[in-house]
Design a protein around this motif. Structure first.
Motif, PDB file in Angstrom:
ATOM      1  N   TYR A 218       2.976  -5.460  -4.043  1.00  0.00           N
ATOM      2  CA  TYR A 218       1.917  -5.564  -3.032  1.00  0.00           C
ATOM      3  C   TYR A 218       0.685  -6.149  -3.707  1.00  0.00           C
ATOM      4  CZ  TYR A 218       4.658  -2.694   0.187  1.00  0.00           C
ATOM      5  OH  TYR A 218       5.633  -2.219   1.024  1.00  0.00           O
ATOM      6  N   ARG A 219       0.319  -7.346  -3.333  1.00  0.00           N
ATOM      7  CA  ARG A 219      -0.778  -8.046  -3.990  1.00  0.00           C
ATOM      8  C   ARG A 219      -1.981  -8.190  -3.067  1.00  0.00           C
ATOM      9  NH1 ARG A 219       1.575  -6.874  -8.090  1.00  0.00           N
ATOM     10  NH2 ARG A 219       3.031  -8.185  -9.203  1.00  0.00           N
ATOM     11  N   SER A 220      -3.134  -8.288  -3.676  1.00  0.00           N
ATOM     12  CA  SER A 220      -4.376  -8.647  -2.979  1.00  0.00           C
ATOM     13  C   SER A 220      -4.713  -7.709  -1.822  1.00  0.00           C
ATOM     14  CB  SER A 220      -4.302 -10.094  -2.459  1.00  0.00           C
ATOM     15  OG  SER A 220      -4.030 -10.989  -3.512  1.00  0.00           O
ATOM     16  N   LEU A 221      -4.440  -6.426  -1.991  1.00  0.00           N
ATOM     17  CA  LEU A 221      -4.876  -5.457  -0.987  1.00  0.00           C
ATOM     18  C   LEU A 221      -6.347  -5.152  -1.217  1.00  0.00           C
ATOM     19  CD1 LEU A 221      -1.916  -2.895  -0.996  1.00  0.00           C
ATOM     20  CD2 LEU A 221      -2.303  -4.775   0.622  1.00  0.00           C
ATOM     21  N   SER A 222      -7.099  -5.016  -0.145  1.00  0.00           N
ATOM     22  CA  SER A 222      -8.506  -4.634  -0.272  1.00  0.00           C
ATOM     23  C   SER A 222      -8.586  -3.190  -0.740  1.00  0.00           C
ATOM     24  CB  SER A 222      -9.223  -4.784   1.070  1.00  0.00           C
ATOM     25  OG  SER A 222      -8.751  -3.805   1.989  1.00  0.00           O
ATOM     26  N   PRO A 223      -9.705  -2.796  -1.366  1.00  0.00           N
ATOM     27  CA  PRO A 223      -9.848  -1.391  -1.772  1.00  0.00           C
ATOM     28  C   PRO A 223      -9.646  -0.424  -0.611  1.00  0.00           C
ATOM     29  CG  PRO A 223     -11.563  -2.719  -2.781  1.00  0.00           C
ATOM     30  CD  PRO A 223     -10.841  -3.623  -1.830  1.00  0.00           C
ATOM     31  N   GLN A 224     -10.123  -0.775   0.574  1.00  0.00           N
ATOM     32  CA  GLN A 224     -10.001   0.132   1.715  1.00  0.00           C
ATOM     33  C   GLN A 224      -8.539   0.337   2.110  1.00  0.00           C
ATOM     34  OE1 GLN A 224     -12.478  -0.862   5.057  1.00  0.00           O
ATOM     35  NE2 GLN A 224     -11.606   0.697   6.384  1.00  0.00           N
ATOM     36  N   VAL A 225      -7.757  -0.730   2.091  1.00  0.00           N
ATOM     37  CA  VAL A 225      -6.345  -0.608   2.471  1.00  0.00           C
ATOM     38  C   VAL A 225      -5.544   0.113   1.390  1.00  0.00           C
ATOM     39  CG1 VAL A 225      -4.233  -1.909   2.944  1.00  0.00           C
ATOM     40  CG2 VAL A 225      -6.390  -2.622   3.982  1.00  0.00           C
ATOM     41  N   GLU A 226      -5.755  -0.257   0.126  1.00  0.00           N
ATOM     42  CA  GLU A 226      -4.973   0.359  -0.946  1.00  0.00           C
ATOM     43  C   GLU A 226      -5.319   1.835  -1.118  1.00  0.00           C
ATOM     44  OE1 GLU A 226      -3.778  -0.180  -5.655  1.00  0.00           O
ATOM     45  OE2 GLU A 226      -4.641  -1.855  -4.548  1.00  0.00           O
ATOM     46  N   GLU A 227      -6.619   2.142  -1.216  1.00  0.00           N
ATOM     47  CA  GLU A 227      -7.000   3.546  -1.367  1.00  0.00           C
ATOM     48  C   GLU A 227      -6.645   4.337  -0.111  1.00  0.00           C
ATOM     49  OE1 GLU A 227      -7.696   4.683  -4.123  1.00  0.00           O
ATOM     50  OE2 GLU A 227      -8.386   2.946  -5.260  1.00  0.00           O
ATOM     51  N   GLY A 228      -6.750   3.691   1.045  1.00  0.00           N
ATOM     52  CA  GLY A 228      -6.430   4.367   2.300  1.00  0.00           C
ATOM     53  C   GLY A 228      -4.986   4.811   2.360  1.00  0.00           C
ATOM     54  N   ILE A 229      -4.038   3.901   2.020  1.00  0.00           N
ATOM     55  CA  ILE A 229      -2.623   4.265   2.096  1.00  0.00           C
ATOM     56  C   ILE A 229      -2.263   5.268   0.999  1.00  0.00           C
ATOM     57  CG2 ILE A 229      -1.691   2.417   0.634  1.00  0.00           C
ATOM     58  CD1 ILE A 229      -0.210   3.716   3.973  1.00  0.00           C
ATOM     59  N   CYS A 230      -2.964   5.201  -0.146  1.00  0.00           N
ATOM     60  CA  CYS A 230      -2.725   6.197  -1.197  1.00  0.00           C
ATOM     61  C   CYS A 230      -3.187   7.584  -0.745  1.00  0.00           C
ATOM     62  CB  CYS A 230      -3.437   5.790  -2.486  1.00  0.00           C
ATOM     63  SG  CYS A 230      -2.707   4.345  -3.287  1.00  0.00           S
ATOM     64  N   GLN A 231      -4.298   7.635  -0.015  1.00  0.00           N
ATOM     65  CA  GLN A 231      -4.754   8.911   0.539  1.00  0.00           C
ATOM     66  C   GLN A 231      -3.796   9.423   1.614  1.00  0.00           C
ATOM     67  OE1 GLN A 231      -6.702  10.224  -1.601  1.00  0.00           O
ATOM     68  NE2 GLN A 231      -8.578  10.587  -0.425  1.00  0.00           N
ATOM     69  N   VAL A 232      -3.203   8.516   2.357  1.00  0.00           N
ATOM     70  CA  VAL A 232      -2.208   8.917   3.369  1.00  0.00           C
ATOM     71  C   VAL A 232      -1.037   9.627   2.696  1.00  0.00           C
ATOM     72  CG1 VAL A 232      -0.474   8.047   4.997  1.00  0.00           C
ATOM     73  CG2 VAL A 232      -2.820   7.178   5.094  1.00  0.00           C
ATOM     74  N   LEU A 233      -0.517   9.065   1.586  1.00  0.00           N
ATOM     75  CA  LEU A 233       0.611   9.704   0.894  1.00  0.00           C
ATOM     76  C   LEU A 233       0.210  11.046   0.303  1.00  0.00           C
ATOM     77  CD1 LEU A 233       3.579   8.724   0.501  1.00  0.00           C
ATOM     78  CD2 LEU A 233       2.014   7.046   1.472  1.00  0.00           C
ATOM     79  N   SER A 234      -1.014  11.137  -0.203  1.00  0.00           N
ATOM     80  CA  SER A 234      -1.513  12.414  -0.714  1.00  0.00           C
ATOM     81  C   SER A 234      -1.556  13.448   0.405  1.00  0.00           C
ATOM     82  CB  SER A 234      -2.916  12.210  -1.300  1.00  0.00           C
ATOM     83  OG  SER A 234      -3.459  13.425  -1.746  1.00  0.00           O
ATOM     84  N   GLY A 322      -1.772  -7.884   4.209  1.00  0.00           N
ATOM     85  CA  GLY A 322      -2.808  -7.247   3.402  1.00  0.00           C
ATOM     86  C   GLY A 322      -3.672  -6.272   4.178  1.00  0.00           C
ATOM     87  N   SER A 323      -3.264  -5.951   5.415  1.00  0.00           N
ATOM     88  CA  SER A 323      -4.064  -5.046   6.256  1.00  0.00           C
ATOM     89  C   SER A 323      -3.152  -4.081   7.000  1.00  0.00           C
ATOM     90  CB  SER A 323      -4.905  -5.852   7.270  1.00  0.00           C
ATOM     91  OG  SER A 323      -4.046  -6.572   8.142  1.00  0.00           O
ATOM     92  N   PHE A 324      -3.757  -3.062   7.613  1.00  0.00           N
ATOM     93  CA  PHE A 324      -2.995  -2.126   8.435  1.00  0.00           C
ATOM     94  C   PHE A 324      -2.723  -2.742   9.801  1.00  0.00           C
ATOM     95  CE2 PHE A 324      -5.446   1.115   5.840  1.00  0.00           C
ATOM     96  CZ  PHE A 324      -4.355   1.486   5.071  1.00  0.00           C
ATOM     97  N   PRO A 325      -1.582  -2.405  10.430  1.00  0.00           N
ATOM     98  CA  PRO A 325      -1.339  -2.857  11.803  1.00  0.00           C
ATOM     99  C   PRO A 325      -2.237  -2.102  12.790  1.00  0.00           C
ATOM    100  CG  PRO A 325       0.411  -1.379  11.083  1.00  0.00           C
ATOM    101  CD  PRO A 325      -0.462  -1.616   9.891  1.00  0.00           C
ATOM    102  N   TYR A 326      -2.655  -2.769  13.831  1.00  0.00           N
ATOM    103  CA  TYR A 326      -3.515  -2.133  14.839  1.00  0.00           C
ATOM    104  C   TYR A 326      -2.911  -2.298  16.227  1.00  0.00           C
ATOM    105  CZ  TYR A 326      -7.017  -1.819  11.170  1.00  0.00           C
ATOM    106  OH  TYR A 326      -7.682  -1.517  10.004  1.00  0.00           O
TER     107      TYR A 326
END
Length: 326
Positions: A218-234, A322-326
């Motif tokens: 997974y390349r070039s994810l914005s901080p909001q998307v990457e940290e967001g999905i990591c928080q989701v798994l947590s 590189g973004s979440f689906p809406y």
């Protein structure tokens, strides 16, 4: 008068005047004669306003203030740990490996197996900060508690659980160097020592997701998307731990399109104490109410996407756009 019943002023004070949970004294009135106190938004621990500025320590895990009649544990980096959080605190790297295996099983249950053998090291705050500086990139919370590393470096890890000495201070900390070798996109996961199992696990699940994203390209994810999905798994892992009777349902239903198998349950780890259940709810609440753009807004956008489209579809969309689906 109280509910049409008369009381002596001294009796009324004994019955109805709030006491401070820290100093155990009656909470004083302010200059306007009103009772004014502070309260933790989750634990509702009431305390005198003066304790916010008088150096009264807070537990580094649950954030509750240290009462005058109970002495918290002092870790070697100055952090304080309450006695309830201490009961399940993870203190050295060997001890943390069982938790690591549990979380690897959780990821496998979501059809997200990490094939590479990524070292997990429990470290002191200084070692964590030094490793953070050695990394060439990354975005992290103001107080970093975990790291997913990509660079080769030497890290000092905790080899043996320390003891508690006089004055409730940690002593006999045994550390040793560990050389990280770059065999893949991730060289190690580092976690700050001394936190309860649930908190250690939530941080580890977050950093495991960072590792998964890097290892799966997974390349070039914005901080909001990457940290967001990591928080989701947590958050999903925490749910799998604290929801009795259906510990994996929340994670597996959210990830229904990713796997037909349920996420691993936590029954083999034994029943949770009432405090552990409350602490798990507190950590979940911290994730849900985080006000930062990357971690808070990112989590809320991520969990909304996962609940609406499933984890697998969300990850596929992230890979493509590189973004979440809406």
């Amino acid at each position: 008068m109280h509910e049409d019943q008369p009381y002596h002023k001294s009796c009324y004070k004994d019955f109805f005047h709030p006491k401070c949970d820290v100093c155990k004294n009656f909470i004083p009135t302010n200059k306007n004669g009103l009772i004014e106190y502070r309260a933790h938004p989750f634990w509702m621990q009431k305390y005198c306003p003066s304790h916010e500025d008088d150096g009264t320590p807070r537990c580094c895990s649950c954030e509750r203030m240290e009462p005058t009649d109970i002495k918290y544990i002092t870790l070697d980096d100055g952090r304080k740990l309450c006695l309830e959080c201490l009961t399940s605190a993870t203190m050295d790297s060997p001890e943390c490996q069982h938790l690591y295996m549990d979380i690897q099983e959780f990821f496998e249950g979501l059809n997200m197996k990490v094939e590479q053998q990524v070292p997990l090291l429990l470290v002191e705050r200084q070692a964590l900060n030094e490793a953070l500086e050695a990394e060439k990139s990354g975005h992290h919370l103001p107080e970093t508690r975990g790291l997913c590393l990509s660079e080769e470096q030497i890290v000092r890890t905790i080899l043996k659980r320390p003891t508690i000495g006089p004055g409730n201070r940690i002593m006999d900390m045994i550390t040793g160097p560990y050389k990280l070798v770059r065999r893949c996109e991730v060289t190690a996961i580092l976690i700050l020592y001394g936190l309860p199992r649930l908190q250690t696990g939530s941080i580890l699940a977050h950093e495991m997701m960072h590792a998964y994203l890097r290892l799966k390209g997974y390349r070039s994810l914005s901080p909001q998307v990457e940290e967001g999905i990591c928080q989701v798994l947590s958050h999903l892992w925490l749910e799998s731990e604290i929801i009795a009777g259906a510990s994996g349902n929340a994670a597996s239903s959210s990830a229904s399109s990713s796997s037909s198998s349920a996420a691993p349950t936590s029954s083999k780890k034994g029943a949770k104490t009432e405090f552990e259940k409350k602490l798990g709810a507190f950590i979940k609440n911290q994730i849900e109410t985080d006000s930062s753009v990357e971690y808070g807004d990112g989590f809320r956008a991520g969990i909304q996407a996962v609940e609406q489209y499933g984890l697998r579809s969300t990850l596929d969309h992230m890979r493509l756009t590189g973004s979440f689906p809406y």
